[in-house]
Design a protein around this motif. Structure first.
Motif, PDB file in Angstrom:
ATOM      1  N   ALA A 101       0.839  -1.202   0.000  1.00  0.00           N
ATOM      2  CA  ALA A 101       0.000   0.000   0.000  1.00  0.00           C
ATOM      3  C   ALA A 101       0.865   1.239   0.000  1.00  0.00           C
ATOM      4  CB  ALA A 101      -0.922  -0.013   1.211  1.00  0.00           C
ATOM      5  N   ALA A 102       0.466   2.254  -0.746  1.00  0.00           N
ATOM      6  CA  ALA A 102       1.179   3.527  -0.807  1.00  0.00           C
ATOM      7  C   ALA A 102       0.237   4.646  -0.416  1.00  0.00           C
ATOM      8  CB  ALA A 102       1.738   3.762  -2.209  1.00  0.00           C
ATOM      9  N   LEU A 103       0.762   5.686   0.201  1.00  0.00           N
ATOM     10  CA  LEU A 103      -0.067   6.782   0.686  1.00  0.00           C
ATOM     11  C   LEU A 103      -0.793   7.493  -0.458  1.00  0.00           C
ATOM     12  CD1 LEU A 103      -0.972   8.490   3.101  1.00  0.00           C
ATOM     13  CD2 LEU A 103       1.051   9.942   2.738  1.00  0.00           C
ATOM     14  N   ASN A 104      -0.091   7.696  -1.547  1.00  0.00           N
ATOM     15  CA  ASN A 104      -0.659   8.422  -2.678  1.00  0.00           C
ATOM     16  C   ASN A 104      -1.099   7.495  -3.808  1.00  0.00           C
ATOM     17  OD1 ASN A 104      -0.231  10.950  -1.463  1.00  0.00           O
ATOM     18  ND2 ASN A 104       1.933  10.901  -2.088  1.00  0.00           N
ATOM     19  N   GLY A 105      -1.294   6.221  -3.505  1.00  0.00           N
ATOM     20  CA  GLY A 105      -1.711   5.290  -4.536  1.00  0.00           C
ATOM     21  C   GLY A 105      -0.535   4.608  -5.177  1.00  0.00           C
ATOM     22  N   ALA A 106      -0.769   3.631  -5.929  1.00  0.00           N
ATOM     23  CA  ALA A 106       0.283   2.836  -6.553  1.00  0.00           C
ATOM     24  C   ALA A 106       0.593   3.386  -7.930  1.00  0.00           C
ATOM     25  CB  ALA A 106      -0.150   1.379  -6.663  1.00  0.00           C
ATOM     26  N   GLY A 107       1.851   3.289  -8.292  1.00  0.00           N
ATOM     27  CA  GLY A 107       2.255   3.698  -9.624  1.00  0.00           C
ATOM     28  C   GLY A 107       2.004   2.595 -10.627  1.00  0.00           C
ATOM     29  N   VAL A 108       2.096   2.962 -11.893  1.00  0.00           N
ATOM     30  CA  VAL A 108       1.822   1.976 -12.926  1.00  0.00           C
ATOM     31  C   VAL A 108       2.904   0.906 -12.991  1.00  0.00           C
ATOM     32  CG1 VAL A 108       0.455   3.557 -14.302  1.00  0.00           C
ATOM     33  CG2 VAL A 108       2.941   3.458 -14.645  1.00  0.00           C
ATOM     34  N   GLY A 109       4.049   1.182 -12.460  1.00  0.00           N
ATOM     35  CA  GLY A 109       5.134   0.222 -12.527  1.00  0.00           C
ATOM     36  C   GLY A 109       5.358  -0.528 -11.233  1.00  0.00           C
ATOM     37  N   GLN A 110       4.358  -0.498 -10.363  1.00  0.00           N
ATOM     38  CA  GLN A 110       4.524  -1.140  -9.066  1.00  0.00           C
ATOM     39  C   GLN A 110       4.671  -2.645  -9.214  1.00  0.00           C
ATOM     40  OE1 GLN A 110       1.365  -0.405  -6.324  1.00  0.00           O
ATOM     41  NE2 GLN A 110       2.462  -1.189  -4.552  1.00  0.00           N
ATOM     42  N   ILE A 111       5.616  -3.203  -8.473  1.00  0.00           N
ATOM     43  CA  ILE A 111       5.861  -4.652  -8.486  1.00  0.00           C
ATOM     44  C   ILE A 111       5.187  -5.275  -7.272  1.00  0.00           C
ATOM     45  CG2 ILE A 111       7.629  -6.436  -8.386  1.00  0.00           C
ATOM     46  CD1 ILE A 111       9.522  -4.478  -9.728  1.00  0.00           C
ATOM     47  N   GLY A 112       4.514  -6.382  -7.484  1.00  0.00           N
ATOM     48  CA  GLY A 112       3.857  -7.074  -6.393  1.00  0.00           C
ATOM     49  C   GLY A 112       4.838  -7.665  -5.408  1.00  0.00           C
ATOM     50  N   ILE A 113       4.317  -7.937  -4.221  1.00  0.00           N
ATOM     51  CA  ILE A 113       5.179  -8.500  -3.176  1.00  0.00           C
ATOM     52  C   ILE A 113       4.833  -9.953  -2.885  1.00  0.00           C
ATOM     53  CG2 ILE A 113       5.656  -6.277  -2.122  1.00  0.00           C
ATOM     54  CD1 ILE A 113       3.550  -6.890  -0.015  1.00  0.00           C
ATOM     55  N   GLY A 114       4.119 -10.595  -3.790  1.00  0.00           N
ATOM     56  CA  GLY A 114       3.896 -12.015  -3.619  1.00  0.00           C
ATOM     57  C   GLY A 114       2.447 -12.426  -3.756  1.00  0.00           C
ATOM     58  N   VAL A 115       2.128 -13.541  -3.130  1.00  0.00           N
ATOM     59  CA  VAL A 115       0.809 -14.175  -3.249  1.00  0.00           C
ATOM     60  C   VAL A 115       0.329 -14.576  -1.864  1.00  0.00           C
ATOM     61  CG1 VAL A 115       1.772 -16.491  -3.573  1.00  0.00           C
ATOM     62  CG2 VAL A 115      -0.503 -15.969  -4.458  1.00  0.00           C
ATOM     63  N   THR A 116      -0.973 -14.631  -1.697  1.00  0.00           N
ATOM     64  CA  THR A 116      -1.560 -15.108  -0.442  1.00  0.00           C
ATOM     65  C   THR A 116      -2.754 -16.001  -0.750  1.00  0.00           C
ATOM     66  OG1 THR A 116      -2.432 -14.457   1.723  1.00  0.00           O
ATOM     67  CG2 THR A 116      -3.172 -13.191  -0.178  1.00  0.00           C
ATOM     68  N   LEU A 117      -3.086 -16.838   0.207  1.00  0.00           N
ATOM     69  CA  LEU A 117      -4.251 -17.718   0.055  1.00  0.00           C
ATOM     70  C   LEU A 117      -5.514 -16.924   0.327  1.00  0.00           C
ATOM     71  CD1 LEU A 117      -5.320 -20.655  -0.350  1.00  0.00           C
ATOM     72  CD2 LEU A 117      -5.153 -20.916   2.137  1.00  0.00           C
ATOM     73  N   GLY A 118      -6.343 -16.752  -0.699  1.00  0.00           N
ATOM     74  CA  GLY A 118      -7.574 -15.992  -0.543  1.00  0.00           C
ATOM     75  C   GLY A 118      -8.675 -16.796   0.124  1.00  0.00           C
ATOM     76  N   SER A 119      -8.824 -18.039  -0.293  1.00  0.00           N
ATOM     77  CA  SER A 119      -9.903 -18.864   0.254  1.00  0.00           C
ATOM     78  C   SER A 119      -9.662 -20.323  -0.106  1.00  0.00           C
ATOM     79  CB  SER A 119     -11.255 -18.413  -0.307  1.00  0.00           C
ATOM     80  OG  SER A 119     -12.292 -19.276   0.111  1.00  0.00           O
ATOM     81  N   VAL A 120     -10.173 -21.196   0.757  1.00  0.00           N
ATOM     82  CA  VAL A 120     -10.257 -22.615   0.423  1.00  0.00           C
ATOM     83  C   VAL A 120     -11.734 -22.894   0.161  1.00  0.00           C
ATOM     84  CG1 VAL A 120      -9.884 -24.976   1.185  1.00  0.00           C
ATOM     85  CG2 VAL A 120      -8.243 -23.188   1.816  1.00  0.00           C
ATOM     86  N   ALA A 121     -12.115 -22.967  -1.106  1.00  0.00           N
ATOM     87  CA  ALA A 121     -13.516 -23.049  -1.507  1.00  0.00           C
ATOM     88  C   ALA A 121     -13.925 -24.503  -1.743  1.00  0.00           C
ATOM     89  CB  ALA A 121     -13.756 -22.229  -2.770  1.00  0.00           C
ATOM     90  N   GLN A 122     -14.977 -24.914  -1.035  1.00  0.00           N
ATOM     91  CA  GLN A 122     -15.509 -26.260  -1.249  1.00  0.00           C
ATOM     92  C   GLN A 122     -16.349 -26.293  -2.521  1.00  0.00           C
ATOM     93  OE1 GLN A 122     -16.652 -28.265   2.711  1.00  0.00           O
ATOM     94  NE2 GLN A 122     -17.001 -26.099   3.058  1.00  0.00           N
ATOM     95  N   GLN A 123     -16.292 -27.416  -3.215  1.00  0.00           N
ATOM     96  CA  GLN A 123     -17.004 -27.579  -4.482  1.00  0.00           C
ATOM     97  C   GLN A 123     -18.192 -28.511  -4.262  1.00  0.00           C
ATOM     98  OE1 GLN A 123     -15.645 -25.582  -7.070  1.00  0.00           O
ATOM     99  NE2 GLN A 123     -14.539 -24.985  -5.217  1.00  0.00           N
ATOM    100  N   PHE A 124     -19.384 -27.931  -4.196  1.00  0.00           N
ATOM    101  CA  PHE A 124     -20.578 -28.716  -3.884  1.00  0.00           C
ATOM    102  C   PHE A 124     -21.220 -29.274  -5.158  1.00  0.00           C
ATOM    103  CE2 PHE A 124     -20.031 -26.409   0.030  1.00  0.00           C
ATOM    104  CZ  PHE A 124     -20.409 -27.340   0.997  1.00  0.00           C
ATOM    105  N   THR A 125     -20.420 -29.953  -5.952  1.00  0.00           N
ATOM    106  CA  THR A 125     -20.955 -30.645  -7.120  1.00  0.00           C
ATOM    107  C   THR A 125     -21.470 -32.020  -6.700  1.00  0.00           C
ATOM    108  OG1 THR A 125     -18.758 -31.502  -7.642  1.00  0.00           O
ATOM    109  CG2 THR A 125     -19.424 -29.444  -8.707  1.00  0.00           C
TER     110      THR A 125
END
Length: 436
Positions: free
Chosen positions: A45-69
């Motif tokens: 996060a940046a105080l004045n927003g992110a620039g167009v050339g901002q590089i990500g700092i990685g990945v995180t687990l968003g959710s473990v979604a069950q598949q009710f098929t």
């Protein structure tokens, strides 16, 4: 320079392997729903927003979604195994904690007669009253009746048959019709009727072709009756037969008149009354009298074909004990008894959720409601959006083993690749440190 991206990638790949491993380990778990790891990228996060050339700092687990098929349905030999074909969950309760939900239909009967799962949780549904009428309302643990079914005396008899118009007239013997002499009647049929204790009485009807009207062509058949071999005497209305000095019937219990063109009888025009006298059954025990039985012979006919009984119904039965249960596709649990009778013992209530992926897995093949899942929508199987039940079957795990093995190889390669980025970063850092 940092190691954040590679470390987050290692962590994400490890969690993905955990999810895949859990799916594979539950390949044979009845009613199991596979999950998938869903990831999100990370940016600082940046105080004045992110620039167009901002590089990500990685990945995180968003959710473990069950598949009710829907899982495949496999048949079993156990009538208490239930599979849901379509949406919906079974509701389970221990009587203390909030209701839980499951797709695992491996049920059993405990010593108190409740339908339970392997953890002793009770299946919820609507009970039935003593006559087998379902009582909708607030679901309660389903309990099978422990007592047997009470007997019911015979009140109605319905008999449909054909008498052969081609047979000759049979004349009664001197002094009356001797029923144990087959030359004195044309045909006979028997059925069991029951007194108030459920004791059976063998009712035998004898059909004797008596006359053919020379003018109209109408045919008259006399019907004689015995109960456990005892001739049926005069009924309460004064109709029926009398006996001679030898105990042989002199008058028929009733007469049936068929029209010239055959078909259904013109006489009698309605139901007949039959009083069964006290008699002795085949075991030598006395059987009670059964007064006021209504007999329907309106479905009889006379045609040029052999004598045949096409339908014979009576509404009495002996007492019986519980011998088994059957669950219908609409969730009605039917109790079957040793006397051949059956009646509903209750009906299973199902639950569905707008967002089933919001359910919280508790282990033991059950889920709990959460704010994300929403409140349970209740109903009965095969109605509305609820699936049908299949007795003697189970829903298999919906894990696709082939797909999971491929995903496992992919996750392994991703883990190795992220480890390689950390090694490369380390080599670059060493190069910088060695500069003078």
């Amino acid at each position: 320079m940092g190691f954040q991206q590679g470390l987050s990638g290692l962590n994400a790949a490890a969690k993905n392997l955990d999810v895949i491993g859990n799916n594979i380990s539950n390949t044979s778990t009845v009613g199991f729903k596979a999950s998938r790891a869903e990831f999100q990228d990370l940016y600082a996060a940046a105080l004045n927003g992110a620039g167009v050339g901002q590089i990500g700092i990685g990945v995180t687990l968003g959710s473990v979604a069950q598949q009710f098929t829907q899982g495949n349905i496999s048949t079993t030999e156990n009538p208490l195994d239930l599979a849901v074909n379509g949406p919906g969950f079974f509701q389970m309760s221990d009587g203390v904690n909030p209701t839980t939900y499951t797709r695992n239909g491996q049920f059993k009967i405990n010593r108190e007669g409740f339908i339970v799962n392997n953890d002793g949780l009770k299946l919820l549904g609507y009970p039935a009253d003593g006559t087998g009428v379902i009582q909708p309302g607030i679901a309660a643990p389903l309990q099978l009746p422990t007592a047997g079914i009470a007997p019911q005396r015979t009140n109605d008899i319905k008999l449909e048959f054909n008498v052969d118009s081609r047979v000759p007239i049979t004349l009664p013997a001197a002094g009356g019709v001797i029923l144990n002499d087959p030359t004195t009647y044309n045909n006979a049929t028997s059925l069991a009727v029951y007194d108030t204790k459920g004791q059976d009485t063998a009712l035998t009807l004898y059909f004797q072709k008596a006359s053919v009207d020379a003018t109209t062509g109408d045919t008259t058949w006399n019907v004689y009756a015995t109960a456990n071999g005892t001739p049926v005497t005069v009924d309460s209305a004064g109709n029926g037969i009398t006996l001679d000095a030898n105990g042989n019937p002199q008058q028929p219990w009733t007469s049936i008149v068929f029209p010239r063109n055959g078909g259904n009888p013109t006489t009698p025009a309605g139901l007949l009354n039959l009083d069964i006298p006290v008699s002795v059954n085949s075991q030598g025990a006395p059987a009670l009298d059964i007064p006021g039985i209504q007999v329907d012979l309106l479905g009889a006919n006379e045609n040029a074909s052999p004598f045949a009984v096409t339908n014979l119904l009576q509404d009495g039965y002996a007492p019986g004990q519980l011998s088994g249960i059957l669950v219908e596709s609409n969730g009605i649990v039917t109790a079957r008894y040793s006397n051949g009778q059956s009646k509903p013992a209750g009906q299973i209530e199902m639950a569905s959720f707008r967002n089933p992926q919001g359910l919280q897995p508790l282990g033991g093949n059950v889920w709990a409601r959460t704010f994300a899942s929403g409140d349970a929508v209740l109903g009965t199987p095969a109605v509305g959006n609820f699936g049908k039940l299949q007795s003697g079957a189970l829903e298999d795990s919906n894990t696709d083993l082939t797909l999971e093995l491929v995903n496992m190889v992919t996750a392994q390669r991703i883990y190795q690749a992220n480890a390689q980025t950390i090694r490369t970063q380390d080599q670059i850092l060493q190069t910088i440190v060695q500069l003078r």
